[in-house]
Design a protein around this motif. Structure first.
Motif, PDB file in Angstrom:
ATOM      1  N   ASN A  43       0.832  -1.229   0.000  1.00 52.15           N
ATOM      2  CA  ASN A  43       0.000   0.000   0.000  1.00 52.15           C
ATOM      3  C   ASN A  43       0.858   1.267   0.000  1.00 52.15           C
ATOM      4  O   ASN A  43       0.563   2.231   0.710  1.00 52.15           O
ATOM      5  N   GLY A  44       1.931   1.211  -0.738  1.00 47.68           N
ATOM      6  CA  GLY A  44       2.777   2.402  -0.882  1.00 47.68           C
ATOM      7  C   GLY A  44       3.770   2.614   0.240  1.00 47.68           C
ATOM      8  O   GLY A  44       4.508   3.597   0.240  1.00 47.68           O
ATOM      9  N   LEU A  45       3.796   1.684   1.205  1.00 44.65           N
ATOM     10  CA  LEU A  45       4.707   1.844   2.342  1.00 44.65           C
ATOM     11  C   LEU A  45       6.167   1.658   1.906  1.00 44.65           C
ATOM     12  O   LEU A  45       7.054   2.373   2.351  1.00 44.65           O
ATOM     13  N   PHE A  46       6.386   0.695   1.049  1.00 45.32           N
ATOM     14  CA  PHE A  46       7.745   0.439   0.552  1.00 45.32           C
ATOM     15  C   PHE A  46       7.839   0.822  -0.914  1.00 45.32           C
ATOM     16  O   PHE A  46       7.059   0.332  -1.731  1.00 45.32           O
ATOM     17  N   ARG A  47       8.765   1.712  -1.219  1.00 43.12           N
ATOM     18  CA  ARG A  47       8.961   2.144  -2.610  1.00 43.12           C
ATOM     19  C   ARG A  47      10.444   2.117  -2.929  1.00 43.12           C
ATOM     20  O   ARG A  47      11.262   2.551  -2.120  1.00 43.12           O
ATOM     21  N   PHE A  48      10.745   1.594  -4.080  1.00 47.12           N
ATOM     22  CA  PHE A  48      12.145   1.616  -4.521  1.00 47.12           C
ATOM     23  C   PHE A  48      12.359   2.876  -5.340  1.00 47.12           C
ATOM     24  O   PHE A  48      11.659   3.110  -6.325  1.00 47.12           O
ATOM     25  N   ARG A  49      13.314   3.679  -4.922  1.00 49.85           N
ATOM     26  CA  ARG A  49      13.596   4.922  -5.649  1.00 49.85           C
ATOM     27  C   ARG A  49      15.074   5.001  -5.996  1.00 49.85           C
ATOM     28  O   ARG A  49      15.911   4.388  -5.349  1.00 49.85           O
ATOM     29  N   HIS A  50      15.355   5.791  -7.016  1.00 47.67           N
ATOM     30  CA  HIS A  50      16.731   6.048  -7.457  1.00 47.67           C
ATOM     31  C   HIS A  50      17.520   4.763  -7.731  1.00 47.67           C
ATOM     32  O   HIS A  50      18.680   4.645  -7.365  1.00 47.67           O
ATOM     33  N   GLY A  51      16.828   3.828  -8.339  1.00 48.59           N
ATOM     34  CA  GLY A  51      17.509   2.605  -8.766  1.00 48.59           C
ATOM     35  C   GLY A  51      17.964   1.699  -7.647  1.00 48.59           C
ATOM     36  O   GLY A  51      18.796   0.814  -7.864  1.00 48.59           O
ATOM     37  N   THR A  52      17.439   1.897  -6.429  1.00 53.77           N
ATOM     38  CA  THR A  52      17.887   1.070  -5.298  1.00 53.77           C
ATOM     39  C   THR A  52      17.496  -0.396  -5.482  1.00 53.77           C
ATOM     40  O   THR A  52      18.071  -1.280  -4.847  1.00 53.77           O
ATOM     41  N   LEU A  53      16.522  -0.629  -6.357  1.00 52.26           N
ATOM     42  CA  LEU A  53      16.068  -1.998  -6.606  1.00 52.26           C
ATOM     43  C   LEU A  53      17.172  -2.857  -7.229  1.00 52.26           C
ATOM     44  O   LEU A  53      17.359  -4.019  -6.865  1.00 52.26           O
ATOM     45  N   TYR A  54      17.915  -2.271  -8.176  1.00 51.04           N
ATOM     46  CA  TYR A  54      18.831  -3.077  -8.993  1.00 51.04           C
ATOM     47  C   TYR A  54      20.038  -3.650  -8.229  1.00 51.04           C
ATOM     48  O   TYR A  54      20.369  -4.818  -8.427  1.00 51.04           O
ATOM     49  N   PRO A  55      20.672  -2.861  -7.353  1.00 48.32           N
ATOM     50  CA  PRO A  55      21.756  -3.493  -6.575  1.00 48.32           C
ATOM     51  C   PRO A  55      21.248  -4.668  -5.742  1.00 48.32           C
ATOM     52  O   PRO A  55      21.941  -5.670  -5.604  1.00 48.32           O
ATOM     53  N   ILE A  56      20.026  -4.526  -5.222  1.00 48.12           N
ATOM     54  CA  ILE A  56      19.478  -5.618  -4.398  1.00 48.12           C
ATOM     55  C   ILE A  56      19.233  -6.846  -5.274  1.00 48.12           C
ATOM     56  O   ILE A  56      19.567  -7.970  -4.900  1.00 48.12           O
ATOM     57  N   LEU A  57      18.677  -6.602  -6.469  1.00 50.69           N
ATOM     58  CA  LEU A  57      18.427  -7.719  -7.391  1.00 50.69           C
ATOM     59  C   LEU A  57      19.738  -8.422  -7.754  1.00 50.69           C
ATOM     60  O   LEU A  57      19.817  -9.649  -7.742  1.00 50.69           O
ATOM     61  N   HIS A  58      20.753  -7.618  -8.050  1.00 47.62           N
ATOM     62  CA  HIS A  58      22.033  -8.206  -8.463  1.00 47.62           C
ATOM     63  C   HIS A  58      22.703  -8.940  -7.305  1.00 47.62           C
ATOM     64  O   HIS A  58      23.345  -9.966  -7.502  1.00 47.62           O
ATOM     65  N   ARG A  59      22.536  -8.399  -6.086  1.00 47.32           N
ATOM     66  CA  ARG A  59      23.108  -9.068  -4.918  1.00 47.32           C
ATOM     67  C   ARG A  59      22.403 -10.408  -4.661  1.00 47.32           C
ATOM     68  O   ARG A  59      23.047 -11.421  -4.385  1.00 47.32           O
TER      69      ARG A  59
END
Lengths: 117, 265
Positions: A43-59
């Protein structure tokens, strides 16, 4: 929980990882689909911003918790990620750990205590 | 990216996206294939997310801004992404002093070169071809081994260290060394032939023996030169083909770069 000192930053990072892994339980997804699902699912509590998603995906990919592969979706090349068995085990263990941490936190916050007048 | 450059001073989502992706794509600290993979993934998501957001009712501009905000890595995220893309070799040796690592690399290369030289010399020795070798065999062995050592060093740099700042640097040198090895072998055989002709003139009675010895000597010289030159050419071809392939993939990834609003319109 172990006897080790509780690492708040590590815990926060772990939450992001668990959120990503949990959305992949439904099936393989590409990056922005994961970001949207996490945002909508929380419900909008967690949002990935400024590409923070990709390092986590790669890790997660490097750790073998997810597996990335290139495929064609609607005629376009997309990198899609799928949950691996190791990732599913990590998710289950991580969820338990979050549960323990949150219970501890809530018992601390809601516990009996004297309130000064 | 190149053909869709924003106006100078512009700061819309398209320009920010292009600048951010351009920085990432040209980062010399990362191997070229890793840069390509990251840029491709970001470009694909940067193209797909606005379409999805527009389909959900957002305006193209708003969708573009939101996509850029979600997808484009900035600051710590970019640093972490770059750190994860660094070759394992660098991460394993992160705790060691760079100077010592370089010294160890050079020592390993020297040992590998000596091993190759020993292997080539040992093979010639075992087959009895070093009992009366051509004087030109030594330069052929030297240049040939240098060719293989140069290939080894280049392959190590490209595939283990992931140093792709100037990937084609040194390739021409490998081709020249391979050609030089073959040239030395052929020229040596020719000079030996001239020398043999001179000897035959003075001692024609030993013609058969001298001719047989010359044939064996030159067979060893030319075959050694051919083997080294062929190995050098194959090494050059493998490196050249790989570099061309990764450069093409990288150029394609850059060429595909959409502005975040473009696809949603």
């Amino acid at each position: 929980m172990t006897d080790e000192d509780f690492d708040v930053q590590g815990f926060a990072r772990g939450i992001n990882e668990l959120l990503i892994l949990s959305t992949l339980r439904e099936g393989a997804k590409h990056g922005y689909q994961i970001a949207i699902d996490v945002e909508e699912g929380s419900n909008g509590l967690f949002r990935f911003r400024h590409g923070t998603l990709y390092p986590i995906l790669h890790r997660l990919e490097e750790a073998g918790h997810i597996q990335g592969s290139w495929s064609r979706v609607e005629g376009r090349r997309r990198k899609v990620y799928a949950l691996t068995r190791r990732g599913a085990r990590h998710l289950a263990g991580g969820s338990d750990r979050v549960d323990v941490v949150l219970r501890g936190l809530m018992s601390m916050l809601e516990g009996p205590g004297e309130v000064l007048p | 990216m190149t053909s869709r450059e924003g106006a100078p001073g512009a700061s819309g989502p398209s320009t920010i996206a292009e600048r951010s992706l351009s920085d990432l794509a040209s980062n010399p600290g990362l191997p070229l294939p890793a840069r390509t993979r990251i840029v491709k993934e970001l470009v694909d998501d940067l193209g797909g997310l606005p379409r999805r957001l527009v389909a959900e009712g957002r305006s193209p501009d708003e969708a573009g801004r939101r996509a850029a905000e979600v997808v484009l890595p900035a600051g710590p995220a970019l640093q972490e992404l770059e750190e994860l893309a660094r070759p394992r070799y660098h991460r394993l040796l992160a705790g060691f002093e760079a100077r010592r690592v370089r010294a160890a690399e050079r020592a390993a290369l020297a040992v590998a070169t000596l091993l190759m030289l020993g292997l080539a010399g040992g093979t010639l020795l075992r087959t009895g071809l070093l009992t009366a070798p051509s004087p030109y065999l030594w330069p052929v062995l030297g240049v040939g081994t240098t060719t293989l050592a140069t290939i080894l060093a280049k392959a190590f740099k490209l595939w283990i260290k992931g140093a792709h700042h100037r990937p084609r640097r040194g390739l021409r040198g490998i081709a020249v060394l391979a050609a030089l090895t073959l040239g030395l072998g052929c020229a040596g055989a020719l000079l030996d032939l001239v020398s043999l002709a001179g000897t035959l003139e003075t001692t024609p009675t030993e013609g058969a023996e001298l001719l047989t010895a010359w044939l064996v000597r030159e067979a060893a010289l030319v075959s050694t030169a051919i083997i080294f030159a062929l190995s050098g050419a194959l090494g050059w071809l493998a490196l050249h083909a790989w570099i061309t392939w990764v450069e093409q993939a990288h150029a394609e990834a850059l060429d595909l770069t959409p502005s975040p609003t473009m696809e949603s319109k």
